[in-house]
Write an enzyme that holds these catalytic residues in place. Structure first.
Site, PDB file in Angstrom:
ATOM      1  N   PRO A   2      33.179  47.670  35.099  1.00 29.34           N
ATOM      2  CG  PRO A   2      34.634  46.936  35.786  1.00 29.34           C
ATOM      3  CD  PRO A   2      32.796  46.753  35.040  1.00 29.34           C
ATOM      4  CD  GLU A   3      27.853  51.569  35.159  1.00 32.86           C
ATOM      5  OE1 GLU A   3      27.714  53.237  35.948  1.00 32.86           O
ATOM      6  OE2 GLU A   3      26.978  51.028  36.047  1.00 32.86           O
ATOM      7  CE  LYS A  57      31.021  53.287  31.299  1.00 32.04           C
ATOM      8  NZ  LYS A  57      29.861  52.556  30.585  1.00 32.04           N
ATOM      9  CG  HIS A 104      39.692  33.945  31.537  1.00 33.06           C
ATOM     10  ND1 HIS A 104      39.431  33.402  30.521  1.00 33.06           N
ATOM     11  CD2 HIS A 104      39.256  33.441  32.743  1.00 33.06           C
ATOM     12  CE1 HIS A 104      38.625  32.768  30.754  1.00 33.06           C
ATOM     13  NE2 HIS A 104      38.225  32.202  32.130  1.00 33.06           N
ATOM     14  NE  ARG A 123      32.047  37.072  30.054  1.00 31.07           N
ATOM     15  CZ  ARG A 123      30.517  36.963  31.097  1.00 31.07           C
ATOM     16  NH1 ARG A 123      29.691  38.895  30.714  1.00 31.07           N
ATOM     17  NH2 ARG A 123      29.834  36.273  32.028  1.00 31.07           N
ATOM     18  NE  ARG A 271      24.421  48.278  26.869  1.00 36.42           N
ATOM     19  CZ  ARG A 271      24.553  47.363  25.883  1.00 36.42           C
ATOM     20  NH1 ARG A 271      23.466  46.538  25.619  1.00 36.42           N
ATOM     21  NH2 ARG A 271      25.666  47.536  25.028  1.00 36.42           N
TER      22      ARG A 271
END
Length: 332
Positions: A2-3, A57, A104, A123, A271
DNA sequence: CTTACGGCCTGGGTGC
DNA sequence: TGCACCCAGGCCGTAA
């Protein structure tokens, strides 16, 4: 991952589903991604969600004053907030209580409409934090301009005053808040600027083109409800569609939509960066270096390194990381 | 002061 | 079927 457009999509969904709801109770499972779980358990029950905002974000769920003090709250006081960051794999949505907890799901907030606001993050690269009205400004202070609101002049100033690579600057949340890897690459492709180009070497004209490209890309992505890479879905479980419009990101080896040259991938600013080597001219010498496939580089440089690195205990590492995170938060 | 870079967290996906 | 490895974003510590 998600940005800004994905977070904006989630925020708009939450406004429809949880705005105005009162939180009745809190249930937490794993808490190592939460700043101080006890603060959430202590302060959230009884509060109403009075606004849902995006900050880069981050999402901010603005909370009403504690029950019994609602009338004493004066209008110029910023309310406390629940800060939410989705990391790479975070989801947050209003869910029916009958829905079983996902594997999760680590936080659930019972609401006064009989539903639950649940945070799920495989995560746990995301973050939850209760922030009082007093602490909130300091928490938000380090972040840069909103890419959708920044003027062309301010954008140019921020970029051209720095010697870092433009890709690093776009990703730097203290320069601009909300841009991540996808939209950095997409806007650079549109502006025909190589990701490794130094910010200071970008002309005013190029900066203006990039500013426009970035805003266009972000606005279109928001309209399409974001990019669904790595299973991003919005609050209704619906994937975005902007990934179908990517021109650079994830297109290594495919043809550039402008000139037909093969899109390349190189590591820039740590990146994966996708770009057209013909449309986006690199700094001198860059192409020669990046043309070596990343895999063979790593293999030859550090063979069998993972084993030794992995042998240390996981729990202690996680705990140490958490301590650092909390330390950072307390700094003014 | 600035910038660059390696390492770390986690677990899904991949490829042997 | 199992298992080692890679990778993602954000942030830290260190070095130049």
């Amino acid at each position: 991952m998600p940005e800004l457009p994905e977070v904006e999509t989630v925020v708009r969904g939450l406004r429809l589903t949880v705005l105005g709801r009162r939180i009745l109770s809190v249930t937490l499972r794993k808490t190592d991604f939460i700043d101080d779980p006890s603060l959430i358990e202590l302060h959230l029950p009884g509060r109403r969600i009075e606004a849902v905002e995006r900050y880069g974000k981050f999402m901010l769920l603005r909370l009403s004053a504690p029950q019994g003090e609602e009338n004493s709250a004066i209008g110029d006081n910023a309310p406390a907030a629940l800060l939410v960051h989705l990391g790479m794999t975070g989801h947050i949505a209003s869910t029916a209580v009958t829905e079983p907890w996902q594997k999760h799901t680590h936080a659930s907030f019972a609401l006064d409409d009989g539903r639950e606001l649940r945070y799920t993050d495989a995560r746990r690269f995301g973050r939850l934090a209760y922030l009082s009205a007093e602490l909130l400004p300091a928490e938000l202070a380090p972040f840069g301009a909103d890419p959708l609101e920044v003027t062309a002049d301010e954008f140019a100033t921020r970029i051209r005053s720095r010697h870092s690579r433009i890709k690093a600057l776009l990703l730097d949340q203290t320069v601009l808040r909300g841009v991540g890897n996808i939209y950095a690459d997409e806007s650079l492709w549109r502006a025909k600027i190589h990701p490794a180009k130094a910010g200071a070497s970008i002309s005013k004209k190029q900066a203006a083109v990039l500013h426009r490209a970035l805003q266009d890309v972000l606005k279109k992505a928001i309209v399409m409800r974001g990019s669904s890479i790595a299973n991003f879905v919005d609050g209704e479980g619906q994937p975005g569609e902007y990934q179908q419009h990517h021109r650079a990101y994830g297109r290594e080896g495919e043809k550039c939509y402008r000139c037909g040259t093969m899109i390349r991938r190189a590591i820039v600013a740590g990146r994966s960066s996708f770009f057209c080597p013909k449309c986006q001219r690199g700094p001198r010498g860059f192409l020669a270096i990046s043309s070596t496939p990343e895999k063979s580089k790593r293999q030859s440089a550090i063979p069998n390194r993972k084993k030794t690195a992995k042998s240390s205990g996981k729990k202690t590492k996680r705990a140490a990381g958490n301590k650092l995170r909390k330390k950072r938060l307390k700094k003014p």
